[in-house]
Design a protein around this motif. Structure first.
Motif, PDB file in Angstrom:
ATOM      1  N   GLU A   1     -20.166   6.695   5.710  1.00  0.00           N
ATOM      2  CA  GLU A   1     -19.578   7.270   4.498  1.00  0.00           C
ATOM      3  C   GLU A   1     -19.767   8.781   4.470  1.00  0.00           C
ATOM      4  OE1 GLU A   1     -19.591   6.717  -0.347  1.00  0.00           O
ATOM      5  OE2 GLU A   1     -21.281   5.953   0.819  1.00  0.00           O
TER       6      GLU A   1
ATOM      7  N   PRO B   1     -15.008  -3.656   6.990  1.00  0.00           N
ATOM      8  CA  PRO B   1     -14.202  -4.252   5.919  1.00  0.00           C
ATOM      9  C   PRO B   1     -14.064  -5.765   6.025  1.00  0.00           C
ATOM     10  CG  PRO B   1     -13.172  -2.254   6.743  1.00  0.00           C
ATOM     11  CD  PRO B   1     -14.298  -2.565   7.678  1.00  0.00           C
TER      12      PRO B   1
ATOM     13  N   THR C   1     -16.026  -6.280   1.356  1.00  0.00           N
ATOM     14  CA  THR C   1     -14.836  -5.778   0.662  1.00  0.00           C
ATOM     15  C   THR C   1     -15.166  -4.600  -0.248  1.00  0.00           C
ATOM     16  OG1 THR C   1     -15.139  -7.379  -1.136  1.00  0.00           O
ATOM     17  CG2 THR C   1     -13.713  -8.028   0.709  1.00  0.00           C
ATOM     18  N   ARG C   2     -16.448  -4.356  -0.469  1.00  0.00           N
ATOM     19  CA  ARG C   2     -16.879  -3.222  -1.277  1.00  0.00           C
ATOM     20  C   ARG C   2     -17.375  -2.065  -0.417  1.00  0.00           C
ATOM     21  NH1 ARG C   2     -20.371  -6.482  -5.922  1.00  0.00           N
ATOM     22  NH2 ARG C   2     -18.637  -7.769  -6.697  1.00  0.00           N
ATOM     23  N   MET C   3     -17.056  -2.069   0.814  1.00  0.00           N
ATOM     24  CA  MET C   3     -17.477  -0.976   1.681  1.00  0.00           C
ATOM     25  C   MET C   3     -16.991   0.340   1.092  1.00  0.00           C
ATOM     26  SD  MET C   3     -17.171  -0.920   5.794  1.00  0.00           S
ATOM     27  CE  MET C   3     -18.092   0.248   6.797  1.00  0.00           C
TER      28      MET C   3
ATOM     29  N   TYR D   1     -15.957   3.089   2.143  1.00  0.00           N
ATOM     30  CA  TYR D   1     -14.891   3.822   2.809  1.00  0.00           C
ATOM     31  C   TYR D   1     -14.126   2.853   3.691  1.00  0.00           C
ATOM     32  CZ  TYR D   1     -17.885   3.739   6.963  1.00  0.00           C
ATOM     33  OH  TYR D   1     -18.662   3.316   8.018  1.00  0.00           O
ATOM     34  N   ASP D   2     -12.940   3.239   4.115  1.00  0.00           N
ATOM     35  CA  ASP D   2     -12.107   2.429   4.994  1.00  0.00           C
ATOM     36  C   ASP D   2     -12.121   3.080   6.380  1.00  0.00           C
ATOM     37  OD1 ASP D   2     -10.138   1.166   6.453  1.00  0.00           O
ATOM     38  OD2 ASP D   2      -8.604   1.296   4.906  1.00  0.00           O
ATOM     39  N   PRO D   3     -12.785   2.465   7.369  1.00  0.00           N
ATOM     40  CA  PRO D   3     -12.864   3.100   8.686  1.00  0.00           C
ATOM     41  C   PRO D   3     -11.501   3.432   9.278  1.00  0.00           C
ATOM     42  CG  PRO D   3     -14.371   1.244   8.564  1.00  0.00           C
ATOM     43  CD  PRO D   3     -13.525   1.195   7.330  1.00  0.00           C
ATOM     44  N   GLY D   4     -10.519   2.555   9.074  1.00  0.00           N
ATOM     45  CA  GLY D   4      -9.202   2.786   9.639  1.00  0.00           C
ATOM     46  C   GLY D   4      -8.461   3.949   9.014  1.00  0.00           C
ATOM     47  N   ARG D   5      -8.792   4.283   7.791  1.00  0.00           N
ATOM     48  CA  ARG D   5      -8.116   5.371   7.075  1.00  0.00           C
ATOM     49  C   ARG D   5      -8.959   6.635   7.039  1.00  0.00           C
ATOM     50  NH1 ARG D   5      -8.127   3.768   1.358  1.00  0.00           N
ATOM     51  NH2 ARG D   5     -10.203   4.723   1.460  1.00  0.00           N
ATOM     52  N   ASP D   6     -10.261   6.470   6.822  1.00  0.00           N
ATOM     53  CA  ASP D   6     -11.125   7.609   6.531  1.00  0.00           C
ATOM     54  C   ASP D   6     -11.831   8.181   7.754  1.00  0.00           C
ATOM     55  OD1 ASP D   6     -10.457   7.312   3.845  1.00  0.00           O
ATOM     56  OD2 ASP D   6     -12.080   5.878   3.497  1.00  0.00           O
TER      57      ASP D   6
END
Length: 325
Positions: free
Chosen positions: A80, A104, A108-110, A112-117
């Protein structure tokens, strides 16, 4: 299949001697200190590799490259921090599958989104794991372990550095493949899990070969199988798990990523610098005692690894009902 054709990547980097020798200052990058975030405690292959690479790049850049340990949440705290950093290429994450790919699927409450962020930059190393048991088990091979585990009154306890880590997922896959009842015991780090196995608190570990090797050679644990596609040169007498259980193949890896909005040209530039570091003979000599297979990759190659990792582990995570919530 191996995660990457490591030797080919190294050979390509070694074919650029002028690139290796010339400081990477043509466009003023970085101009300020670079920070490499390690989302695990100090020690171990990830931390050690980060420090060796940081030293090479500090000389190459002519500016400090600082390693910062930010452990917790199976690597998500460090992940993060990089996901929320400025997209200027000055903050890097060196991490494994959970912070970079599978998070993810497990949470589901991670935050940040690794694929996006995050944007993948380069592989750093891959390593096979080894399945070991202590003296509380009689088995001396995986073929002997399966019936012994099935016959036990109590499930076999195996440890890992945390929920959703490679060791945890490999244990769940082993349970699915064998029908043996295994119980996962998560720890806050690898050292505590190893200590408990040696003390007899847990019976089994599926850990990276470099970490397990000293204890195997000292006779404190027995190696039953390695998890790669071929026998490992440091344990040539130990068969692969897939020899007995077709389809049981897994490696762990660590890679570098940056903020997801980092300009593509800068991502490519950083990737080339990391590959140069990993291809340098002096760097290789310093990394060798840490074990594992060290080699870089292009951002596109690393992105393909992340996609394959999600595809590989999603069915295991769903079937086992693994969650971090």
């Amino acid at each position: 299949m191996t995660i990457l054709k490591r030797r080919g990547v190294i050979a390509g980097a070694l074919g650029l001697p002028s690139l290796l020798a010339r400081p990477a200052l043509a466009n003023g990058f970085p101009g300020r200190p670079v920070r490499i975030v390690v989302p695990f405690p100090p020690g171990g292959a990830t931390d050690g590799a980060a420090r060796v690479v940081a030293e090479f790049l500090a000389q190459r850049y002519g500016t400090p490259v600082i390693v910062e340990n930010r452990p917790g949440a199976s690597g998500a705290i460090g992940g993060e921090a990089v996901a929320r950093s400025a997209p200027d290429g000055l903050t890097w994450l060196i991490a494994s599958a959970y912070p970079l790919a599978t998070g993810p699927l497990l949470n589901t409450r991670m935050p940040y989104d690794p694929g996006r962020d995050l944007t993948p930059v380069s592989m750093v190393f891959t390593t096979d794991h080894v399945i070991t048991v202590n003296s509380s088990m009689q088995a001396r091979s995986l073929a002997e372990f399966i019936p012994e585990a099935r016959a036990r009154r109590q499930p076999v306890r195996y440890g890992s550095p945390g929920i959703g880590t490679g060791s945890h997922l490999m244990g769940e896959l082993l349970q699915m493949k064998t029908g043996a009842e295994l119980v996962h015991i998560p720890y806050r780090g690898l050292a505590a899990a190893v200590t408990d196995q040696l003390a007899g608190t847990i019976e089994m570990m599926i850990d990276q070969i470099p970490t397990s090797l000293p204890h195997i050679r000292a006779g404190k644990v027995r190696a039953l199988a390695v998890t790669g596609t071929r026998r490992h040169p440091t344990l040539p007498e130990v068969p692969t798990a897939t020899e007995l259980l077709p389809g049981y193949e897994a490696q762990s890896w660590n890679a570098i990523a940056v903020n997801g909005a980092t300009p593509p040209a800068l991502v490519e530039r950083i990737s080339a610098d990391i590959r140069a570091a990993l291809a340098d003979p002096a760097t290789q000599a310093r990394l060798a005692p840490l074990g594992a297979d060290y080699a870089g990759s292009t951002p596109a190659e690393m992105a393909a690894v992340l996609r394959a990792e999600v595809e590989r582990w999603e069915p295991v995570i769903r079937t086992a009902g693994i969650t971090m919530q």
